[in-house]
Design a protein around this motif. Structure first.
Motif, short mmCIF file in Angstrom:
data_model
loop_
_atom_site.label_atom_id
_atom_site.label_comp_id
_atom_site.label_asym_id
_atom_site.label_seq_id
_atom_site.Cartn_x
_atom_site.Cartn_y
_atom_site.Cartn_z
N TRP A 21 16.84 -40.93 -12.42
CA TRP A 21 16.05 -39.91 -13.13
C TRP A 21 14.56 -40.15 -12.97
N SER A 22 13.79 -39.08 -13.19
CA SER A 22 12.33 -39.21 -13.24
C SER A 22 11.81 -38.17 -14.22
N LEU A 23 10.71 -38.50 -14.88
CA LEU A 23 10.10 -37.55 -15.80
C LEU A 23 8.59 -37.58 -15.58
N SER A 24 8.03 -36.46 -15.16
CA SER A 24 6.61 -36.39 -14.83
C SER A 24 5.82 -35.76 -15.97
N LEU A 25 4.62 -36.27 -16.17
CA LEU A 25 3.70 -35.68 -17.14
C LEU A 25 2.81 -34.70 -16.40
N GLY A 26 2.80 -33.44 -16.83
CA GLY A 26 1.90 -32.47 -16.18
C GLY A 26 2.48 -31.08 -16.19
N ASP A 27 1.81 -30.19 -15.47
CA ASP A 27 2.23 -28.80 -15.38
C ASP A 27 3.37 -28.70 -14.37
N CYS A 28 4.49 -28.14 -14.80
CA CYS A 28 5.67 -28.11 -13.92
C CYS A 28 5.39 -27.35 -12.62
N ARG A 29 4.44 -26.42 -12.63
CA ARG A 29 4.20 -25.64 -11.41
C ARG A 29 3.72 -26.53 -10.28
N THR A 30 2.97 -27.59 -10.64
CA THR A 30 2.52 -28.54 -9.61
C THR A 30 3.70 -29.34 -9.08
N LEU A 31 4.55 -29.82 -9.98
CA LEU A 31 5.71 -30.61 -9.53
C LEU A 31 6.64 -29.75 -8.67
N LEU A 32 6.95 -28.54 -9.14
CA LEU A 32 7.89 -27.69 -8.41
C LEU A 32 7.40 -27.43 -6.99
N ALA A 33 6.09 -27.21 -6.85
CA ALA A 33 5.53 -26.93 -5.52
C ALA A 33 5.69 -28.12 -4.58
N SER A 198 16.23 -33.84 -24.06
CA SER A 198 17.67 -33.69 -24.34
C SER A 198 18.49 -33.37 -23.08
N THR A 199 17.96 -32.52 -22.20
CA THR A 199 18.70 -32.21 -20.96
C THR A 199 18.86 -33.49 -20.13
N GLY A 200 17.81 -34.28 -20.06
CA GLY A 200 17.85 -35.51 -19.26
C GLY A 200 18.85 -36.51 -19.82
N VAL A 201 18.86 -36.68 -21.13
CA VAL A 201 19.81 -37.63 -21.75
C VAL A 201 21.24 -37.17 -21.44
N ALA A 202 21.49 -35.86 -21.57
CA ALA A 202 22.83 -35.33 -21.27
C ALA A 202 23.19 -35.65 -19.82
N CYS A 203 22.24 -35.48 -18.90
CA CYS A 203 22.50 -35.73 -17.47
C CYS A 203 22.82 -37.20 -17.23
N VAL A 204 22.01 -38.09 -17.78
CA VAL A 204 22.25 -39.53 -17.56
C VAL A 204 23.62 -39.91 -18.11
N ALA A 223 10.62 -38.70 -24.67
CA ALA A 223 11.72 -38.43 -23.73
C ALA A 223 12.03 -39.67 -22.88
N ARG A 224 10.97 -40.38 -22.42
CA ARG A 224 11.22 -41.57 -21.59
C ARG A 224 11.95 -42.63 -22.39
N THR A 225 11.59 -42.80 -23.66
CA THR A 225 12.28 -43.78 -24.51
C THR A 225 13.75 -43.41 -24.63
N ALA A 230 19.60 -44.11 -22.73
CA ALA A 230 20.84 -43.34 -22.45
C ALA A 230 21.77 -44.16 -21.56
N LYS A 231 23.04 -44.15 -21.92
CA LYS A 231 24.04 -44.95 -21.17
C LYS A 231 24.94 -44.00 -20.35
N PRO A 232 25.10 -44.28 -19.07
CA PRO A 232 26.00 -43.44 -18.27
C PRO A 232 27.44 -43.50 -18.80
#
Ligand SMILES: C[S@@+](CC[C@H](N)C(=O)[O-])C[C@H]1O[C@@H](n2cnc3c(N)ncnc32)[C@H](O)[C@@H]1O
Length: 232
Positions: A21-33, A198-204, A223-225, A230-232
């Motif tokens: 997993w990864s979680l970025s701080l910032g505007d999603c439009r930059t990450l998506l691009a 919450s989506t990320g925890v569900a995924c992990v 979210a990072r905490t 989160a346990k697989p």
């Protein structure tokens, strides 16, 4: 806000299978691009609906003045040919979201109702107590459910107001229900508006890979905490 390169590198590592997993701080439009074509199996997200939401403690959601649809221009490029999008919305703005998702090139397949089991506030004299939120489920051509066909009503209690880590936090059990019914093990799931994660925890917890992004640093830390615990 700019995403620095090391943050988007972590997301690329997830897409390649070198990280879970990864979680970025910032505007999603930059990450998506910066994400490669056809790198995502499913986008599961709860964007700013565009309803000027104010919580009972006076908290607001960033970019919530109008439906925040501007990121949808990237979804067709990012999703694999058998990919899908699950996007929460609410009745007041559902048509704006339906139009924007169709315009983005995906086929709307279903409207889903999340029954929160208890109702919220509003005009007690003239309005039915609001007890649900909506979502649009849309796909690219090759998509098929991985298992049993899910149905259009999902029942899960909302997170109690005093326990919330985010003013519009979605319960992890709700997100697990969605992740499990529309994706397969090891799929790459993207949530551009991760909030408290919450989506990320569900995924992990379900063995999916997760790429998230969030504009507010306080929520990224929360979210990072949660993701680290989160346990697989
Ligand atoms: C409805 S909330 C998501 C809550 C999340 N589902 C949870 O369970 O905590 C939407 C989130 O999108 C974030 N946001 C708004 N604009 C954004 C943007 N351009 N890029 C990334 N995140 C953004 C807000 O700060 C907010 O936390």
């Amino acid at each position: 806000m700019q995403l620095n390169n090391s943050k988007s590198r972590a997301a690329l590592d997830v897409a390649r299978g070198d990280r879970r997993w990864s979680l970025s701080l910032g505007d999603c439009r930059t990450l998506l691009a910066r994400l490669p074509d056809a790198s995502i199996d499913a986008i599961i997200t709860d964007p700013p609906y565009g309803m000027n939401y104010v919580s009972w403690t006076g908290q607001r959601v960033k970019n919530d003045g109008a439906p925040f649809v501007w990121w949808l221009g990237e979804v067709d490029r990012l999703l694999k040919d058998d990919g899908c999008l699950f996007c929460f919305t609410i009745q007041q703005v559902q048509e704006d979201w339906r139009r924007a998702i169709s315009w983005a090139g995906l086929k709307i397949q279903s409207q889903i109702i999340w029954d929160k089991c208890v109702h919220g506030s509003g005009d007690c004299k003239r309005q039915f107590g609001p007890q649900h939120e909506l979502a649009w489920f849309a796909t690219k051509k090759g998509y098929g459910f991985p298992g049993k066909r899910p149905t259009t009503v999902i029942r899960h209690s909302r997170v109690h107001a005093v326990q919330r880590l985010h003013p519009t936090e979605k319960p992890v059990d709700l997100m697990k229900n969605i992740v499990e019914s529309i994706t397969e093990a090891d799929d790459v799931v993207l949530d551009p508006f991760a909030g408290s994660g919450s989506t990320g925890v569900a995924c992990v917890e379900l063995g999916r890979r997760f790429i998230g992004c969030e504009l507010v640093e306080e929520y990224v830390n929360v979210a990072r905490t949660r993701l680290r615990k989160a346990k697989p």
